[in-house]
Design a protein around this motif. Sequence first.
Motif, PDB file in Angstrom:
ATOM      1  N   HIS A  26       0.828  -1.205   0.000  1.00  0.00           N
ATOM      2  CA  HIS A  26       0.000   0.000   0.000  1.00  0.00           C
ATOM      3  C   HIS A  26       0.866   1.260   0.000  1.00  0.00           C
TER       4      HIS A  26
ATOM      5  N   TRP B 174      -8.090  -3.072 -10.898  1.00  0.00           N
ATOM      6  CA  TRP B 174      -8.768  -2.237  -9.902  1.00  0.00           C
ATOM      7  C   TRP B 174     -10.283  -2.428  -9.920  1.00  0.00           C
TER       8      TRP B 174
ATOM      9  N   ASP C 161     -10.934  -5.545  -7.954  1.00  0.00           N
ATOM     10  CA  ASP C 161     -10.500  -5.494  -6.562  1.00  0.00           C
ATOM     11  C   ASP C 161      -9.968  -4.094  -6.248  1.00  0.00           C
TER      12      ASP C 161
ATOM     13  N   ASP D 150      -9.049  -2.842  -3.626  1.00  0.00           N
ATOM     14  CA  ASP D 150      -7.963  -2.904  -2.641  1.00  0.00           C
ATOM     15  C   ASP D 150      -6.814  -3.777  -3.125  1.00  0.00           C
ATOM     16  N   TRP D 151      -6.635  -3.847  -4.425  1.00  0.00           N
ATOM     17  CA  TRP D 151      -5.667  -4.751  -5.023  1.00  0.00           C
ATOM     18  C   TRP D 151      -4.264  -4.589  -4.445  1.00  0.00           C
ATOM     19  N   GLU D 152      -3.855  -3.355  -4.166  1.00  0.00           N
ATOM     20  CA  GLU D 152      -2.495  -3.176  -3.643  1.00  0.00           C
ATOM     21  C   GLU D 152      -2.337  -3.855  -2.296  1.00  0.00           C
ATOM     22  N   LEU D 153      -3.408  -3.988  -1.534  1.00  0.00           N
ATOM     23  CA  LEU D 153      -3.349  -4.687  -0.249  1.00  0.00           C
ATOM     24  C   LEU D 153      -3.451  -6.199  -0.420  1.00  0.00           C
ATOM     25  N   THR D 154      -4.378  -6.632  -1.258  1.00  0.00           N
ATOM     26  CA  THR D 154      -4.630  -8.068  -1.393  1.00  0.00           C
ATOM     27  C   THR D 154      -3.584  -8.786  -2.228  1.00  0.00           C
TER      28      THR D 154
END
Length: 169
Positions: free
Chosen positions: A56, A83, A86, A88-92
């Motif tokens: 993140h 994106w 998801d 929140d892709w940078e987190l998942t």
Amino acid sequence: MNRIDPASSGDERTILVSLLDYHRATMLDKTAGLDAAQLAARTTVSTLTLGGLLRHLTYVEDIWLVRRFRGEDMPEPWASAPWSDDPDWELTSAAGLSPETLRSDYVAAIERSRAVLSEADFDALAAVPDQHGAVWNLRGIIAHLIEETAQHNGHADIIREALDGTVSD
């Protein structure tokens, strides 16, 4: 990246950039020596992980300084990230990456940011407004990066202590 106490005096650039660098190095310190499973571990009901926080903050550096301030296209992996599937892709997506990749990607983003900070005036306005239409100057962006990185260092403190008992100042 060495964790050096921020400057206690100096001009605005020296103080703000040293404070940002201190918090960046703190995140790297809090995630040092962990394996992929530890970086992907959830320690509370929250979905936050140390790897997710690293990923993140890598994204935060790029979205604020590369995309918004400079107005350049986002570098990979952000440019082709899913994106819409998801948000929140940078987190998942962090769970599938090695510790070396997570840390080196963050350091590379920091280096891209340092290049911007070394050549731009603090009063210069961002090329691209934020998601609410506000146009930030570089000074405001640096303050935001300090705030966001410091906030996530607090999260990292709790997660790291729950993982292996490591506490830091």
